[in-house]
Design a protein around this motif. Structure first.
Motif, mmCIF file in Angstrom:
data_model
loop_
_atom_site.group_PDB
_atom_site.id
_atom_site.type_symbol
_atom_site.label_atom_id
_atom_site.label_comp_id
_atom_site.label_asym_id
_atom_site.label_seq_id
_atom_site.Cartn_x
_atom_site.Cartn_y
_atom_site.Cartn_z
ATOM 1 N N ASP A 243 0.862 -1.179 0.000
ATOM 2 C CA ASP A 243 0.000 0.000 0.000
ATOM 3 C C ASP A 243 0.904 1.236 0.000
ATOM 4 O OD1 ASP A 243 -2.138 1.660 0.110
ATOM 5 O OD2 ASP A 243 -2.890 0.980 2.049
ATOM 6 N N VAL A 244 0.962 1.935 -1.133
ATOM 7 C CA VAL A 244 1.927 3.030 -1.261
ATOM 8 C C VAL A 244 1.262 4.394 -1.046
ATOM 9 C CG1 VAL A 244 3.458 1.756 -2.801
ATOM 10 C CG2 VAL A 244 1.582 3.069 -3.774
ATOM 11 N N LEU A 245 2.011 5.288 -0.428
ATOM 12 C CA LEU A 245 1.540 6.652 -0.217
ATOM 13 C C LEU A 245 2.003 7.527 -1.372
ATOM 14 C CD1 LEU A 245 2.452 7.011 3.577
ATOM 15 C CD2 LEU A 245 0.177 6.636 2.597
ATOM 16 N N PRO A 246 1.197 8.535 -1.744
ATOM 17 C CA PRO A 246 1.650 9.442 -2.825
ATOM 18 C C PRO A 246 2.861 10.245 -2.363
ATOM 19 C CG PRO A 246 -0.405 10.211 -1.815
ATOM 20 C CD PRO A 246 -0.132 8.870 -1.232
ATOM 21 N N ASP B 80 -2.850 1.732 -10.977
ATOM 22 C CA ASP B 80 -3.872 2.773 -10.852
ATOM 23 C C ASP B 80 -4.363 2.903 -9.421
ATOM 24 O OD1 ASP B 80 -3.619 3.002 -13.539
ATOM 25 O OD2 ASP B 80 -5.358 1.763 -14.016
ATOM 26 N N ASP B 81 -4.300 1.800 -8.669
ATOM 27 C CA ASP B 81 -4.748 1.772 -7.281
ATOM 28 C C ASP B 81 -3.515 1.823 -6.379
ATOM 29 O OD1 ASP B 81 -5.666 0.834 -4.728
ATOM 30 O OD2 ASP B 81 -7.446 0.046 -5.713
ATOM 31 N N PRO B 82 -3.552 2.591 -5.284
ATOM 32 C CA PRO B 82 -2.376 2.623 -4.388
ATOM 33 C C PRO B 82 -2.079 1.285 -3.732
ATOM 34 C CG PRO B 82 -4.216 3.897 -3.470
ATOM 35 C CD PRO B 82 -4.592 3.544 -4.873
ATOM 36 N N LEU B 83 -3.059 0.370 -3.679
ATOM 37 C CA LEU B 83 -2.811 -0.964 -3.118
ATOM 38 C C LEU B 83 -2.334 -1.877 -4.249
ATOM 39 C CD1 LEU B 83 -2.974 -2.764 -0.576
ATOM 40 C CD2 LEU B 83 -5.235 -3.480 -1.369
ATOM 41 N N LEU B 84 -1.044 -2.177 -4.268
ATOM 42 C CA LEU B 84 -0.464 -3.015 -5.324
ATOM 43 C C LEU B 84 -0.510 -4.466 -4.885
ATOM 44 C CD1 LEU B 84 2.712 -0.839 -6.055
ATOM 45 C CD2 LEU B 84 0.424 -0.624 -7.041
ATOM 46 N N ARG B 85 -1.141 -5.308 -5.696
ATOM 47 C CA ARG B 85 -1.238 -6.734 -5.363
ATOM 48 C C ARG B 85 -0.058 -7.458 -6.012
ATOM 49 N NH1 ARG B 85 -5.354 -7.921 -2.397
ATOM 50 N NH2 ARG B 85 -7.085 -6.434 -2.262
ATOM 51 N N ILE B 86 0.911 -7.802 -5.173
ATOM 52 C CA ILE B 86 2.160 -8.378 -5.663
ATOM 53 C C ILE B 86 2.015 -9.858 -5.972
ATOM 54 C CG2 ILE B 86 4.523 -8.909 -4.924
ATOM 55 C CD1 ILE B 86 4.528 -6.217 -3.487
ATOM 56 N N GLY B 87 1.147 -10.562 -5.238
ATOM 57 C CA GLY B 87 0.919 -11.984 -5.507
ATOM 58 C C GLY B 87 1.503 -12.866 -4.424
ATOM 59 N N ILE C 264 11.787 7.772 -2.358
ATOM 60 C CA ILE C 264 11.215 7.146 -3.558
ATOM 61 C C ILE C 264 9.902 6.447 -3.240
ATOM 62 C CG2 ILE C 264 11.663 5.537 -5.443
ATOM 63 C CD1 ILE C 264 13.538 7.974 -5.292
ATOM 64 N N LEU C 265 9.892 5.716 -2.158
ATOM 65 C CA LEU C 265 8.703 4.931 -1.824
ATOM 66 C C LEU C 265 8.448 5.000 -0.326
ATOM 67 C CD1 LEU C 265 7.673 1.447 -3.111
ATOM 68 C CD2 LEU C 265 7.775 1.832 -0.648
ATOM 69 N N ASP C 266 7.206 5.216 0.021
ATOM 70 C CA ASP C 266 6.767 5.151 1.410
ATOM 71 C C ASP C 266 5.490 4.315 1.400
ATOM 72 O OD1 ASP C 266 6.027 5.420 4.012
ATOM 73 O OD2 ASP C 266 6.120 7.609 4.061
ATOM 74 N N GLY C 267 5.546 3.134 1.950
ATOM 75 C CA GLY C 267 4.374 2.266 1.892
ATOM 76 C C GLY C 267 4.404 1.187 2.956
ATOM 77 N N THR C 268 3.356 0.387 2.975
ATOM 78 C CA THR C 268 3.231 -0.686 3.961
ATOM 79 C C THR C 268 3.081 -2.013 3.232
ATOM 80 O OG1 THR C 268 2.152 0.822 5.496
ATOM 81 C CG2 THR C 268 1.922 -1.524 5.947
ATOM 82 N N ASN D 234 4.779 -4.192 7.462
ATOM 83 C CA ASN D 234 6.172 -3.799 7.318
ATOM 84 C C ASN D 234 6.231 -2.440 6.622
ATOM 85 O OD1 ASN D 234 8.887 -3.603 6.895
ATOM 86 N ND2 ASN D 234 9.106 -5.523 5.762
ATOM 87 N N ARG D 235 6.604 -1.420 7.360
ATOM 88 C CA ARG D 235 6.673 -0.072 6.776
ATOM 89 C C ARG D 235 7.958 0.045 5.951
ATOM 90 N NH1 ARG D 235 4.502 4.962 8.354
ATOM 91 N NH2 ARG D 235 4.707 6.347 6.576
ATOM 92 N N LEU D 236 7.786 0.285 4.662
ATOM 93 C CA LEU D 236 8.935 0.387 3.766
ATOM 94 C C LEU D 236 9.159 1.854 3.391
ATOM 95 C CD1 LEU D 236 8.284 -2.568 1.252
ATOM 96 C CD2 LEU D 236 9.604 -2.594 3.367
ATOM 97 N N LYS D 237 10.403 2.294 3.535
ATOM 98 C CA LYS D 237 10.769 3.642 3.098
ATOM 99 C C LYS D 237 12.064 3.529 2.307
ATOM 100 C CE LYS D 237 8.562 6.434 6.671
ATOM 101 N NZ LYS D 237 8.718 7.558 7.611
ATOM 102 N N PHE D 238 11.969 3.740 1.000
ATOM 103 C CA PHE D 238 13.136 3.631 0.140
ATOM 104 C C PHE D 238 13.595 5.038 -0.260
ATOM 105 C CE2 PHE D 238 11.225 -0.613 -1.464
ATOM 106 C CZ PHE D 238 11.658 -1.242 -0.303
ATOM 107 N N GLN D 239 14.909 5.266 -0.115
ATOM 108 C CA GLN D 239 15.468 6.573 -0.452
ATOM 109 C C GLN D 239 16.736 6.403 -1.286
ATOM 110 O OE1 GLN D 239 15.892 7.881 3.684
ATOM 111 N NE2 GLN D 239 14.256 9.393 3.342
ATOM 112 N N ARG D 240 17.080 7.417 -2.051
ATOM 113 C CA ARG D 240 18.325 7.432 -2.833
ATOM 114 C C ARG D 240 19.059 8.747 -2.590
ATOM 115 N NH1 ARG D 240 20.866 3.303 -4.413
ATOM 116 N NH2 ARG D 240 20.178 2.977 -2.273
#
Length: 495
Positions: free
Chosen positions: A305-308, A330-337, A365-369, A384-390
């Motif tokens: 589930d990604v935040l804008p 298109d949906d902030p909830l990405l179904r990875i499988g 880059i990414l802030d999501g759960t 799992n709160r994911l925060k990816f940065q560069r």
């Protein structure tokens, strides 16, 4: 760690800032999974009582506030899966134009879980029995369904539904004791009528829901050779509802007349994928492979589930393995499988980074759960709160991308080339579409993929004569380039 040693948030698998709606949803899932009426395993009644106590406290704002005041500082929980991130670039460049960044998220079962018994299945096979299935297709489908029936384990639940313009339950969801009698019921299936996929999906869903169990792999396998008309939206809405209940869908299209875009949409709404069966002889192989994969599932579903993020656009996502398929962004909830026991789940994300996002020395880059459902885990897996940065630099990145990125992008370039060609041809831009396909064929030749390149060149000749792409050619090219993600590279891509 016992429930008494875990805090209430960990017991329900929610974060400490979870909303009341999230807490209620998590409790309902835990209660369904752990209720003593369903679970007789030692210690699980204690887990159920722990979940109940957690909900009674956290659902009451006053009691929750008092409980929160007693908690020690939050520590990072242990996650029952391994996670790895690979970036296409070590740094972003500070510049006045948009730039691209790719990252691969890899999720894998821990080593000690790869040899553990896989969870039991609760699967419904939904079979198209319309008139067009008459002959070899129906004969092979029935023989394969019987083979599946013979192969399933004692702990598995199987149901079989057929549909045309109405649905019929051939085998209700249950443990299959009298297999000879059930085989005879499958043998009696007769083709006839039209194709209304919603009728079959709805009946299949009812069978899976009758035995819905969070400790099982709950899934529908849909086989069809035709197109449905007028009920597409109902199918998509049903798929979304099933995904919320943890029920996945795999779709298989036989022959040339089915709608691959529609079946992709149905499956992807649940984290599943579609498959192309060119000839009836392939039905047995692909259906048995699907059941083998279901029996190797470690985690039923992973969602992100990604935040804008300001200045960061997620423009594309594609699951590289185990079942290569685009992921709807298109949906902030990405179904990875799902995550299999012996194969990691690997997704590549394409980001467009706007100049506003690289003003400082570090770009988010990414802030999501990330949420992962594992039926063999007694308690819910914490989010799992994911925060990816560069890092951002004023000089260009001179570090070569990782081999995983290079290989994934070379395959993705080919897949997206056929996507663009298809769009151009469907718009009537025949010249632009055929040029894309010719470039695709040339690239495939440099990689040693001669058979697929030959197929594309034949289709280009047909398009130039008939001013349109054939159903057969479109599916062969699409699923042929999709299958490349699972094949080892034959040659390096020519520069």
């Amino acid at each position: 760690m016992s429930p008494r040693q875990q805090d209430y948030y960990s017991i329900l698998g929610v974060s400490r800032n979870a909303s009341q709606e999230e807490i209620k949803h998590a409790y309902l899932i835990a209660a369904q999974k752990l209720h003593p009426d369903k679970n007789k395993a030692a210690g699980e009644t204690e887990l159920f009582l722990g979940a109940q106590q957690a909900y009674e406290t956290l659902s009451n704002p006053k009691r929750r506030a008092q409980y929160d005041a007693t908690l020690p500082p939050e520590i990072k929980p242990h996650y029952p899966y391994e996670q790895k991130v690979i970036y296409s670039r070590s740094t972003l460049k500070r510049m006045d134009e948009p730039q691209m960044l790719y990252l691969i998220l890899d999720l894998q079962a821990p080593a000690e879980s790869r040899r553990a018994p896989s969870p039991p299945l609760n699967v419904c096979i939904v079979l198209d029995r319309s008139t067009s299935m008459k002959g070899e297709k129906m004969d092979v489908v029935k023989a394969t369904a019987i083979q599946v029936l013979r192969n399933i384990r004692q702990q598995d639940i199987l149901s079989v539904v057929t549909f045309s313009d109405r649905a019929e339950v051939i085998i209700p969801a249950s443990y299959q004791q009298d297999r000879s009698r059930l085989e005879a019921r499958i043998q009696m299936i007769q083709p006839g009528g039209g194709t209304e996929i919603f009728q079959g999906l709805e009946a299949g869903a009812r069978e899976v829901i009758r035995s819905l169990d969070a400790k099982r792999v709950n899934h529908i396998v849909l086989l069809t050779d035709g197109q449905t008309y007028g009920d597409e939206q109902q199918c998509l809405e049903l798929a979304s509802k099933l995904a919320q209940s943890g029920i996945g869908i795999s779709a298989m299209g036989i022959g040339q007349e089915w709608n691959d875009i529609f079946l992709d949409l149905i499956a992807s709404r649940t984290g599943g994928s579609s498959a192309y069966i060119a000839e009836p002889q392939e039905i047995k192989k692909l259906l048995l492979e699907k059941f083998n994969a279901l029996a190797q599932i470690y985690a039923e579903e992973a969602t992100l589930d990604v935040l804008p993020m300001e200045g960061i656009n997620l423009s594309y996502a594609f699951r590289l393995q185990p079942d290569p398929a685009p992921i709807t962004v298109d949906d902030p909830l990405l179904r990875i499988g799902p995550i299999l026991q012996d194969t990691s789940t690997r997704v590549i994300f394409e980001y467009i980074i706007q100049p506003t996002a690289v003003k400082s020395d570090l770009a988010s880059i990414l802030d999501g759960t990330l949420k992962v459902s594992i039926s063999s885990n007694p308690l819910p897996v914490p989010p799992n709160r994911l925060k990816f940065q560069r890092p951002v630099s004023d000089v260009p990145d001179d570090v070569s991308p990782a081999p995983e990125i290079v290989q994934a992008l070379s395959r993705l370039m080919l897949y997206r080339m056929q996507e663009r060609a298809r769009v151009e041809i469907e718009k009537g831009n025949i010249d632009a579409g055929t040029r894309q396909l010719q470039t695709l064929a040339a690239n495939l030749l440099t990689q040693g993929e001669r058979s697929l390149a030959h197929t594309i060149n034949l289709e280009v000749n047909r398009i130039q004569q008939e001013k349109g792409i054939s159903n057969e050619g479109r599916k062969k090219i699409k699923y042929g380039t999709r299958a490349l993600f699972l094949a080892p590279p034959k040659k390096e891509l020519a520069s």
